[in-house]
Scaffold this motif. Structure first.
Motif, mmCIF file in Angstrom:
data_model
loop_
_atom_site.group_PDB
_atom_site.id
_atom_site.type_symbol
_atom_site.label_atom_id
_atom_site.label_comp_id
_atom_site.label_asym_id
_atom_site.label_seq_id
_atom_site.Cartn_x
_atom_site.Cartn_y
_atom_site.Cartn_z
ATOM 1 N N SER A 1 0.835 -1.200 0.000
ATOM 2 C CA SER A 1 0.000 0.000 0.000
ATOM 3 C C SER A 1 0.877 1.261 0.000
ATOM 4 O O SER A 1 1.803 1.392 0.795
ATOM 5 N N GLY A 2 0.607 2.180 -0.906
ATOM 6 C CA GLY A 2 1.361 3.425 -0.996
ATOM 7 C C GLY A 2 2.617 3.334 -1.845
ATOM 8 O O GLY A 2 3.330 4.324 -1.998
ATOM 9 N N GLU A 3 2.900 2.175 -2.381
ATOM 10 C CA GLU A 3 4.076 1.983 -3.231
ATOM 11 C C GLU A 3 3.629 1.830 -4.685
ATOM 12 O O GLU A 3 2.499 1.435 -4.934
ATOM 13 N N PRO A 4 4.480 2.122 -5.635
ATOM 14 C CA PRO A 4 5.812 2.691 -5.460
ATOM 15 C C PRO A 4 5.722 4.178 -5.127
ATOM 16 O O PRO A 4 4.844 4.868 -5.618
ATOM 17 N N ASN A 5 6.615 4.631 -4.274
ATOM 18 C CA ASN A 5 6.586 6.037 -3.850
ATOM 19 C C ASN A 5 7.883 6.772 -4.173
ATOM 20 O O ASN A 5 8.077 7.896 -3.752
ATOM 21 N N GLY B 1 5.099 -7.641 4.551
ATOM 22 C CA GLY B 1 4.560 -8.977 4.314
ATOM 23 C C GLY B 1 5.050 -9.551 3.001
ATOM 24 O O GLY B 1 4.390 -10.365 2.380
ATOM 25 N N PHE B 2 6.211 -9.090 2.579
ATOM 26 C CA PHE B 2 6.839 -9.489 1.317
ATOM 27 C C PHE B 2 6.051 -9.048 0.093
ATOM 28 O O PHE B 2 6.054 -9.696 -0.936
ATOM 29 N N PHE B 3 5.381 -7.898 0.234
ATOM 30 C CA PHE B 3 4.838 -7.248 -0.942
ATOM 31 C C PHE B 3 5.933 -6.360 -1.515
ATOM 32 O O PHE B 3 6.962 -6.149 -0.888
ATOM 33 N N TRP B 4 5.737 -5.808 -2.678
ATOM 34 C CA TRP B 4 6.776 -5.055 -3.375
ATOM 35 C C TRP B 4 6.931 -3.648 -2.813
ATOM 36 O O TRP B 4 5.983 -3.005 -2.411
ATOM 37 N N ASN B 5 8.181 -3.174 -2.827
ATOM 38 C CA ASN B 5 8.514 -1.843 -2.334
ATOM 39 C C ASN B 5 9.674 -1.309 -3.169
ATOM 40 O O ASN B 5 10.645 -2.029 -3.393
ATOM 41 N N ASP B 6 9.574 -0.056 -3.638
ATOM 42 C CA ASP B 6 10.704 0.534 -4.353
ATOM 43 C C ASP B 6 11.591 1.286 -3.363
ATOM 44 O O ASP B 6 11.104 2.033 -2.532
ATOM 45 N N ILE B 7 12.879 1.029 -3.444
ATOM 46 C CA ILE B 7 13.839 1.623 -2.512
ATOM 47 C C ILE B 7 15.121 1.996 -3.253
ATOM 48 O O ILE B 7 15.293 1.688 -4.422
#
Length: 100
Positions: free
Chosen positions: A61-65, A81-87
């Motif tokens: 939720s809120g990604e990609p940010n 919870g091992f959902f996707w995240n841009d970092i």
């Protein structure tokens, strides 16, 4: 070793990887093969030759940010919870690879 960062192309594959990580995770974050380094907001599987557009997604939720203008690479993270995240692409993280 003739392998590359994992390319996730379906909900079934994503679920399999997340369930495995929930049981066996040794890191807080794991690199997968997607990034938007070439064009902001246009995520591609860079571990493929030639790079392929990401068509299946499972963002937290809120990604990609864009992580303050620096979030170009994609991880699966325990906090999400091992959902996707841009970092940021330079953090120390585990990785998930696959072979042809």
């Amino acid at each position: 070793m003739d392998s590359y960062l994992v390319v996730i192309t379906s909900a079934q594959e994503d679920k399999f990887i997340r369930e495995h990580l929930l049981r066996k995770a040794t890191s807080d974050q794991y690199w997968i093969g997607a990034n938007d380094v070439l064009a902001e907001g246009h995520f591609r599987w860079m571990s493929k030759t030639p790079p392929e557009d990401v068509t299946y997604i499972n963002w937290y939720s809120g990604e990609p940010n864009n992580d303050g203008g620096k979030g170009n690479c994609v991880v699966l993270g325990t906090v999400q919870g091992f959902f996707w995240n841009d970092i940021v692409c330079t953090i120390d993280a585990g990785f998930i690879c696959e072979q042809n």
